[in-house]
Design an enzyme around this catalytic site. Structure first.
Site, short mmCIF file in Angstrom:
data_model
loop_
_atom_site.label_atom_id
_atom_site.label_comp_id
_atom_site.label_asym_id
_atom_site.label_seq_id
_atom_site.Cartn_x
_atom_site.Cartn_y
_atom_site.Cartn_z
N MET A 74 40.91 53.19 38.23
CA MET A 74 40.12 54.14 39.02
C MET A 74 40.46 54.15 40.51
SD MET A 74 38.52 55.53 36.68
CE MET A 74 38.04 55.21 35.00
N CYS A 75 41.49 53.42 40.91
CA CYS A 75 41.89 53.42 42.32
C CYS A 75 42.74 54.64 42.64
CB CYS A 75 42.68 52.15 42.64
SG CYS A 75 41.65 50.69 42.76
N HIS A 76 42.47 55.23 43.78
CA HIS A 76 43.24 56.38 44.24
C HIS A 76 44.56 55.92 44.85
CE1 HIS A 76 39.15 57.99 44.15
NE2 HIS A 76 39.70 59.18 44.02
N MET A 112 40.55 47.27 47.60
CA MET A 112 41.23 46.90 46.36
C MET A 112 42.71 46.60 46.61
SD MET A 112 38.85 46.68 44.26
CE MET A 112 39.90 46.20 42.92
N GLU A 113 43.30 47.28 47.55
CA GLU A 113 44.71 47.03 47.89
C GLU A 113 44.86 45.63 48.50
OE1 GLU A 113 44.34 51.18 46.99
OE2 GLU A 113 43.10 49.87 48.22
N ASP A 127 53.89 31.63 39.32
CA ASP A 127 55.05 31.90 38.47
C ASP A 127 56.27 31.10 38.90
OD1 ASP A 127 56.71 33.37 36.53
OD2 ASP A 127 57.60 34.26 38.33
#
Length: 157
Positions: A74-76, A112-113, A127
């Site tokens: 849902m992120c633009h 969110m970014e 990793d």
């Protein structure tokens, strides 16, 4: 409370930000990764077999911030103007703290970014060092601050 990401049929939707004003948006997030002394020393001494861990984590954090809308439904998509990173060492704890700040001029925030950048950066450290220490812990991924938009300013206390 009505959720903005659900339509009248309770189906997921992307929020329409078309009527929002373009404003300066900035957000900072951080997170920690704890590891064994051996893993910490390999990173500090830049002797990991997969290459320079912290430098690679910085690149991954930037890429993670830029690709957020591709991995979180849902992120633009946003035109980011800045992604800045910082890594702090905690020698006694055998840990690193990754801090990511993201900025744009847009109609929706960049929280969110920033959070995605931190997450991807820390996962990259995991990793690259997992052959030495599979018990590493990624913790405390949080939004530190944000500015812009109608909700205004937030600073974690």
């Amino acid at each position: 409370m009505k959720l903005s990401h659900l339509d009248e049929k309770n189906h997921p939707k992307m929020v329409d930000v078309g009527d929002k004003n373009i404003t300066s948006r900035i957000a900072t997030a951080s997170g920690m990764i704890y590891m064994s002394q051996e893993a910490f020393d390999v990173i500090k001494n830049n002797t990991a077999k997969k290459g320079p861990v912290l430098q690679t984590a910085i690149i991954a954090a930037i890429m993670g911030a830029k690709k957020t809308s591709e991995i979180i439904p849902m992120c633009h998509p946003l035109m980011l103007s800045k992604v800045e990173t910082d890594i702090m060492e905690f020698v006694k704890e055998c840990a690193f703290k990754l801090i990511v700040t993201v900025k744009c001029e847009g109609k929706t925030g960049v929280e969110m970014e920033a959070l995605s950048g931190v997450s991807i950066g820390l996962l990259t450290i995991y990793d690259m060092i997992k052959a030495i220490d599979k018990s590493m812990r990624i913790t405390d991924i949080v939004l530190e601050s944000k500015e812009g938009g109608k909700s205004g300013k937030f600073v974690r206390s």
